[in-house]
Motif scaffolding. Structure first.
Motif: not given
Length: 402
Positions: A333-353
């Protein structure tokens, strides 16, 4: 109360009630009665003579009657109305002139000369030193708007009132200064405080608007939030519909098992076998599809450090991390919040699935309803056919074999 005062009160009350434009929300009978009451308060304090006191009360009653003829020159019109009334009641000519002088003393920006003029002016403006000032002031603002005299916003009206309090108005009599001025000062402080609060709020809203304009991320976050909420609502709706069909089919099968199947042992009821079989079969199939639509699908629940580094895992979905140790998940999670693109990518994946799951659910749900509908139709047709061609009456009609 003298006879002339009683008649004047009755006359003015009737005049302002029946002939005054209802758009006069402030300059109406209520205002006149307030001025009369406050004039009496001042008269009693200064112990004026009977004639002087009566003249002041008469002036207070008539001072705004001119509004029945319109706003322009209403003081002069008030004098004209009072003179006509008082002449009809044979009041002394000098007193009539005195009353007209007192009425004209209520004209805006008039500087009073003498105690009697100070009393009528203080009585006319007494609302400035009362608790109800804010409400009374709003009535005046609405009156000006309705009469087409002036349109003022709340802020503009507050500014005009503050200016009037500070520069235009003052109480003249010692009694008003001592008893009404403190409340007037408090009302002024309220207006100033409201003005400052409004300025702070406006500044805050301006900064917020500026921040919104400069930060498109708020729009992106709102998009994800709204879309996610809509997906979850659709998922809840699908689950609710599936649960309804499960419950209905469970009730149907229970009733069939309890009431219909025991009757099939009787040879005379053989015609019910096929309709019952169709009914139960389609109910069971629709139940299976409803269960498939609501059955949770949990993934492996594990990810590797390489998955995080390559941003291939969605850390926002529990199915991807429920078997991981807490320290490993915290690191991810710390690695996730360091990278804004990673955050948006995770949200996008969550929406997609979520969308993929919704698609599966609604497909199964559509099949469930279709199967249930077809089963009901075929079962009813089968029952009618069986009853018509193979029912007990048909069995009795068959010829006996010798």
């Amino acid at each position: 109360m003298s006879e002339i005062l009683q008649k004047a009160e009755n006359y003015v009350t009737d005049l302002l009630t029946n002939e005054l434009n209802p758009d006069f929300l402030y300059h109406n009978l209520r205002h006149t009665q307030r001025v009369v009451e406050n004039a009496k308060e001042l008269i009693e304090h200064y112990e004026l003579g009977t004639t002087k006191a009566e003249d002041l009360e008469l002036a207070a009653w008539f001072h705004d009657t001119g509004y029945t003829k319109g706003v322009p020159n209403h003081e002069k019109n008030s004098c004209s109305i009072s003179e006509t009334f008082l002449n009809e009641h044979n009041l002394d000519g000098k007193r009539i002139q005195e009353i007209s002088r007192l009425i004209m003393a209520t004209e805006r920006f008039y500087e009073p000369r003498g105690l009697d003029e100070e009393i009528i002016r203080d009585a006319d403006a007494s609302h400035l030193g009362q608790k109800s000032y804010i409400e009374t002031s709003e009535l005046l603002r609405e009156e000006l708007s309705r009469l087409g005299i002036g349109q003022y916003s709340s802020e503009e009206w507050r500014e005009l009132n503050i200016e009037m309090f500070r520069t235009e108005h003052r109480f003249y009599t010692d009694y008003a200064i001592e008893n009404w001025q403190p409340r007037k000062d408090k009302n002024l402080r309220k207006l100033v405080k409201a003005k400052k609060s409004r300025k702070k709020l406006a500044k805050k809203e301006q900064l917020k608007a500026k921040f919104k304009n400069e930060s498109p991320e708020r729009g992106i976050q709102t998009m994800f939030r709204v879309t996610m909420r809509n997906h979850l609502k659709l998922s809840d709706i699908a689950d609710t519909k599936a649960n309804i069909l499960l419950s209905v089919n469970a009730i149907i099968i229970s009733l069939v098992l309890a009431n219909l199947i025991p009757k099939l042992d009787n040879p005379s009821n053989d015609y019910l076998i096929y309709p019952t079989a169709i009914f139960v079969l389609f109910s069971v199939i629709s139940m299976i599809f409803a269960i498939l639509a609501t059955r949770p699908n949990v993934t492996s629940g594990q990810f590797t450090k390489k998955d995080v580094e390559e941003k291939k895992v969605n850390l926002l979905f529990f199915g991807n991390f429920h078997k991981m140790e807490l320290p490993e998940y915290e690191w991810a999670i710390q690695e996730l919040i360091k990278d804004k693109k990673f955050v948006y990518s995770s949200l996008t994946k969550d929406l997609y699935f979520l969308g993929v799951v919704l698609n599966t659910k609604y497909k199964l749900l559509r099949w469930t309803y279709t199967i249930f509908m077809i089963g009901m139709i075929l079962s009813v047709i089968a029952f009618f056919v069986g009853l018509e061609f193979f029912g007990p009456e048909r069995v009795l009609e068959l010829p006996k074999v010798e």
